[in-house]
Design an enzyme around this catalytic site. Structure first.
Site, PDB file in Angstrom:
ATOM      1  N   GLU A  76     -27.964 -15.182 -11.595  1.00 54.22           N
ATOM      2  CA  GLU A  76     -27.118 -14.207 -10.898  1.00 54.22           C
ATOM      3  C   GLU A  76     -27.653 -13.986  -9.495  1.00 54.22           C
ATOM      4  OE1 GLU A  76     -27.197 -10.551 -13.152  1.00 54.22           O
ATOM      5  OE2 GLU A  76     -26.999 -11.679 -15.016  1.00 54.22           O
ATOM      6  N   ASP A 104       0.818  -1.219   0.000  1.00 56.09           N
ATOM      7  CA  ASP A 104       0.000   0.000   0.000  1.00 56.09           C
ATOM      8  C   ASP A 104       0.854   1.273   0.000  1.00 56.09           C
ATOM      9  OD1 ASP A 104      -1.930  -1.830   0.199  1.00 56.09           O
ATOM     10  OD2 ASP A 104      -2.765  -1.137   2.120  1.00 56.09           O
ATOM     11  N   LYS A 124     -29.172 -11.371  -6.658  1.00 56.92           N
ATOM     12  CA  LYS A 124     -29.884 -10.092  -6.647  1.00 56.92           C
ATOM     13  C   LYS A 124     -29.286  -9.253  -5.520  1.00 56.92           C
ATOM     14  CE  LYS A 124     -34.338  -7.890  -7.054  1.00 56.92           C
ATOM     15  NZ  LYS A 124     -34.187  -6.860  -6.032  1.00 56.92           N
ATOM     16  N   CYS A 137     -19.160 -11.067  40.400  1.00 61.91           N
ATOM     17  CA  CYS A 137     -20.427 -11.090  39.667  1.00 61.91           C
ATOM     18  C   CYS A 137     -20.594 -12.444  38.981  1.00 61.91           C
ATOM     19  CB  CYS A 137     -20.434  -9.963  38.638  1.00 61.91           C
ATOM     20  SG  CYS A 137     -21.887  -9.995  37.574  1.00 61.91           S
ATOM     21  N   CYS A 174     -25.441  -9.048  40.142  1.00 60.44           N
ATOM     22  CA  CYS A 174     -24.745  -9.138  41.427  1.00 60.44           C
ATOM     23  C   CYS A 174     -24.987  -7.936  42.334  1.00 60.44           C
ATOM     24  CB  CYS A 174     -23.247  -9.330  41.206  1.00 60.44           C
ATOM     25  SG  CYS A 174     -22.413  -7.848  40.623  1.00 60.44           S
TER      26      CYS A 174
HETATM   27  S1  IVH Z   1     -31.444  -6.946 -13.978  1.00 62.95           S
HETATM   28  C1  IVH Z   1     -34.368  -5.334 -17.060  1.00 62.95           C
HETATM   29  N1  IVH Z   1     -29.829  -8.158 -12.302  1.00 62.95           N
HETATM   30  O1  IVH Z   1     -33.106  -5.350  -8.783  1.00 62.95           O
HETATM   31  C2  IVH Z   1     -33.626  -6.001 -15.985  1.00 62.95           C
HETATM   32  N2  IVH Z   1     -31.201  -6.417 -11.454  1.00 62.95           N
HETATM   33  O2  IVH Z   1     -36.089  -4.700 -10.262  1.00 62.95           O
HETATM   34  C3  IVH Z   1     -32.946  -5.054 -15.102  1.00 62.95           C
HETATM   35  N3  IVH Z   1     -30.845  -5.931  -9.066  1.00 62.95           N
HETATM   36  O3  IVH Z   1     -33.302  -2.222  -8.596  1.00 62.95           O
HETATM   37  C4  IVH Z   1     -32.463  -5.528 -13.821  1.00 62.95           C
HETATM   38  N4  IVH Z   1     -29.293  -7.434  -8.731  1.00 62.95           N
HETATM   39  O4  IVH Z   1     -30.907  -2.749  -9.306  1.00 62.95           O
HETATM   40  C5  IVH Z   1     -30.769  -7.203 -12.450  1.00 62.95           C
HETATM   41  N5  IVH Z   1     -28.317  -9.292 -10.956  1.00 62.95           N
HETATM   42  C6  IVH Z   1     -29.250  -8.346 -11.096  1.00 62.95           C
HETATM   43  C7  IVH Z   1     -29.668  -7.530 -10.036  1.00 62.95           C
HETATM   44  C8  IVH Z   1     -30.659  -6.569 -10.240  1.00 62.95           C
HETATM   45  C9  IVH Z   1     -30.001  -6.478  -8.184  1.00 62.95           C
HETATM   46  C10 IVH Z   1     -31.816  -4.837  -8.745  1.00 62.95           C
HETATM   47  C11 IVH Z   1     -31.819  -3.707  -9.704  1.00 62.95           C
HETATM   48  C12 IVH Z   1     -33.214  -3.168  -9.603  1.00 62.95           C
HETATM   49  C13 IVH Z   1     -34.002  -4.364  -9.219  1.00 62.95           C
HETATM   50  C14 IVH Z   1     -34.747  -4.925 -10.407  1.00 62.95           C
END
Ligand code: IVH
Length: 676
Positions: free
Chosen positions: A117, A34, A119, A435, A414
């Site tokens: 993926e 760093d 979410k 205690c 205590c």
């Molecule tokens: S795709 C048209 N992929 O979820 C498709 N969205 O309602 C667009 N989000 O607020 C979204 N992870 O920010 C997609 N792997 C992911 C996601 C993701 C989180 C969120 C996105 C949005 C909501 C979708």
């Protein structure tokens, strides 16, 4: 005007810094210390200050945050930012529902290919790159018009200011800005210590930081980003699949989450949902579900949209990590160091995958700051393996009979008086080992797996031993015998014998474990190891001056003073003496710190199940050879030992190019090094 040489040097520095930032923030595998990085950075800053004409919007120095904004300018999205439909059904039917809808809409039989993926639970952002340079970042807003948050986004280190190998004239990248759980907890711990407001959850942390008008403040909040899609694109031929887009984004230097998969059919979607659910707690960030997307872009186009949601994607949710419930009462828990922690007694609620009826309220100030009253409807959060906590209240739902909380002035266990030291958030019981609560916790800590490892000495048993006054101090543990134990409630003779045997076994200790077991304030496992390695003998530690203690790596003035104070107490020295007389002993050595062991300086991470030894045994043997054994894989890990069913740690090791040993390799190496 800067000369040619200066211009050249500035470019060289920018390229070099960019490379190191990518290695550090995206790949998690830095190649320079760093301090070296800082040197390069400061040199570039100095050049740009001297010659402002050298400054470029994509210079790494531009991340630090510019002037305070008056507001955020609106940004009309070239391509709308849509949301996706959510499924909350069980893994099998949620996945099947989506797959059926897709197949029906396409009028097809046979398995469809999907990208799966995570979410991410953060804030959606559109990054606009023109000729590879980040020119604008905007929030989603209402989907049509967002806000220009470019300055704040620039402060996020893992977002490249300049893409590598991307020839597109315009490339809009969509993804999620998030705050990792570690960064969130670290930030909140620090705020709590300073008596400042805490963040409710990482999502609010991310959203709040991005909408912060002072970019310098935003820069202080640690944020990260994952790309998951595209907006407007010009001058780049799209690949045929969504997964290929993600791969391309990754190759441009953008962070794309490694937890993704290309699968076929509904069954595989459900399996992904299940696999991620199993490791949700262990992920470094919050997720609220998984996302399935039809992989072929041609099929996506064919599927199109219904009411502003794509038919080709769905979010399949997990149980929420925050829930509302009623706070019935606040009880006080007294910890090992005497700290009084207010604990919320809740109407049981299903949150983050389990039923929660207790949650921490941290301390008095936090209760006041959050304005928590007994009877309130509160928000409970349980995410990852962190203890559930009350993060806020719904003040408008406060019933008339709600009561304010008052911190007791005496210890509820205590009766000793309690103190709150100047500048400290914690209130503590002054009873010490008088205690019972502190005694119980001290014994449990002493006997714990990472300390003296006395198997079978659980909290129910310790409660009995302390409540019946059988154990008054730590040495009393070794005065227990089969007869006393067998006379206790719910204690079979066999279990009594097992505990006696476990106590006997624990007498052969290691200095670092013994030191940790004593429960000296601020001396955790790592400090105990460092102290043992440095001093070699307990006597030397007991007699050390603060100055001598400060020589130990990572020991600061607070820790040093705490060690000195502990051994200055006659009764603590007496405890050590008595334990020793009762047969507890530990290996001592002279001048270990100078001795270079075969694995000195190497960091290992163990994962999965080993067939021939326990994980603790592998850990001790590696440590005896000088290695450090860490809990998670990072850029600092040298080796990962992977047993069967190794999970995300192995994935991470492979991603970071960390050397991986299987069990056979481990045994061979241990045997060879131990025989030297
Ligand atoms: S795709 C048209 N992929 O979820 C498709 N969205 O309602 C667009 N989000 O607020 C979204 N992870 O920010 C997609 N792997 C992911 C996601 C993701 C989180 C969120 C996105 C949005 C909501 C979708």
């Amino acid at each position: 005007m800067p000369g040619r040489e200066v211009i050249h040097r500035a470019k060289q520095l920018r390229d070099e810094i960019k490379l190191h930032e990518h290695r550090y923030y995206v790949l998690d595998a830095p190649s320079i210390p760093d301090a070296e990085f800082d040197k390069l950075f400061r040199e570039l800053q100095a050049l740009e200050t001297q010659y402002p004409e050298l400054q470029a919007p994509d210079s790494p120095t531009q991340r630090v945050g510019g002037k305070v904004l008056e507001g955020f300018a609106p940004v009309k999205h070239a391509v709308s930012m849509l949301s996706i439909r959510t499924e909350t059904d069980t893994e099998a039917s949620g996945a099947a529902n989506f797959d059926t809808r897709v197949k029906n809409a396409l009028g097809r039989e046979g398995e469809i290919e999907y990208t799966c993926e995570l979410k991410f639970d953060g804030l959606a952002i559109n990054l606009r790159y023109e000729s590879g340079v980040l020119v604008q970042a905007a929030t989603r807003g209402d989907g049509e018009t967002g806000e220009d948050v470019t300055q704040n986004i620039r402060t996020i280190h893992c977002i490249p200011l300049h893409l590598t190998g991307c020839t597109a004239g315009v490339l809009e990248v969509r993804g999620e800005v998030y705050m990792s759980r570690k960064d969130f907890n670290r930030y909140n711990d620090k705020q709590r210590e300073l008596g400042l407001p805490t963040l409710v959850n990482p999502r609010n942390g991310a959203a709040g930081s991005i909408r912060q008008l002072d970019p310098a403040l935003a820069a202080k909040r640690p944020l990260s980003f994952f790309a998951y899609g595209l907006g407007e694109v010009q001058g780049w031929t799209l690949p045929a699949t969504h997964s290929a887009i993600l791969d391309a984004l990754q190759s441009f230097g953008l962070p794309v989450c490694a937890d993704r998969a290309v699968v076929h059919g509904a069954q595989a979607l459900a399996e992904f949902h299940q696999r991620i659910a199993a490791k949700r707690d262990a992920l470094p960030f919050d997720i609220d579900g998984v996302v399935y997307k039809v992989n072929s872009l041609a099929l996506q186009q064919e599927l199109g949209f219904v009411s502003r949601e794509p038919r080709w994607a769905v979010a399949h949710k997990y149980p929420a990590e925050e829930q509302l419930t009623v706070l019935r009462d606040i009880e006080i828990q007294v910890g090992r160091t005497g700290k009084l922690t207010p604990v919320a007694k809740l109407e049981p609620v299903f949150v983050g995958g389990t039923t929660v009826s207790n949650a921490t309220l941290h301390n008095e100030d936090e209760i006041r700051r959050k304005d928590v009253h007994i009877g309130d409807t509160v928000i409970v959060r349980r995410a990852g393996d962190v203890i559930p906590e009350v993060v806020g209240v719904l003040a408008e739902k406060r019933p008339v009979h709600a009561r304010a909380f008052v911190m007791p002035t005496t210890c509820p266990v205590c009766g000793s008086h309690v103190v709150r030291e100047e500048g400290e958030a914690a209130t503590r019981c002054t009873g010490g080992l008088f205690c019972a609560a502190q005694r119980k916790q001290a014994i449990l800590h002493f006997a714990g797996r990472r300390a003296m490892d006395v198997e079978g000495l659980g909290d129910k048993l310790v409660d009995q031993l302390v409540d019946e006054n059988i154990i008054r101090s730590l040495p009393d543990l070794y005065r227990l015998d089969g007869v006393i134990l067998a006379g206790l409630e719910r204690m079979a003779e066999k279990s009594a014998q097992n505990i006696v045997a476990a106590l006997e076994k624990s007498k052969q200790a290691q200095l670092n474990r013994f030191l940790f077991a004593l429960g000296i304030r601020h001396v955790g496992e790592t400090t105990a190891k460092d102290l043992a390695r440095h001093f070699g003998k307990l006597d030397a530690i007991m007699q050390a001056t603060p100055e001598q203690l400060l020589q130990v790596p990572d020991v600061g003035p607070v820790v040093a003073q705490s060690i000195v104070d502990f051994f200055a107490e006659a009764h603590n020295r007496e405890v050590v003496q008595q334990l020793h007389e009762l047969g507890v002993h530990w290996q001592e050595h002279e001048g270990v710190s100078d001795q270079i062991l075969p694995l000195s300086g190497k960091t290992f991470v163990l994962t999965g199940t080993l067939a021939s030894m326990s994980r603790d045994e592998a850990k001790s043997r590696l440590e005896a050879l000088g290695a450090k054994v860490a809990g998670s894989v990072s850029k600092k890990t040298d080796y990962v030992v992977a047993g069967t069913e190794a999970g995300s740690k192995l994935d991470k090791a492979l991603e970071l190019n960390v050397l991986v040993w299987g069990e056979v390799e481990l045994i061979n190496q241990l045997e060879e090094m131990e025989s030297q």
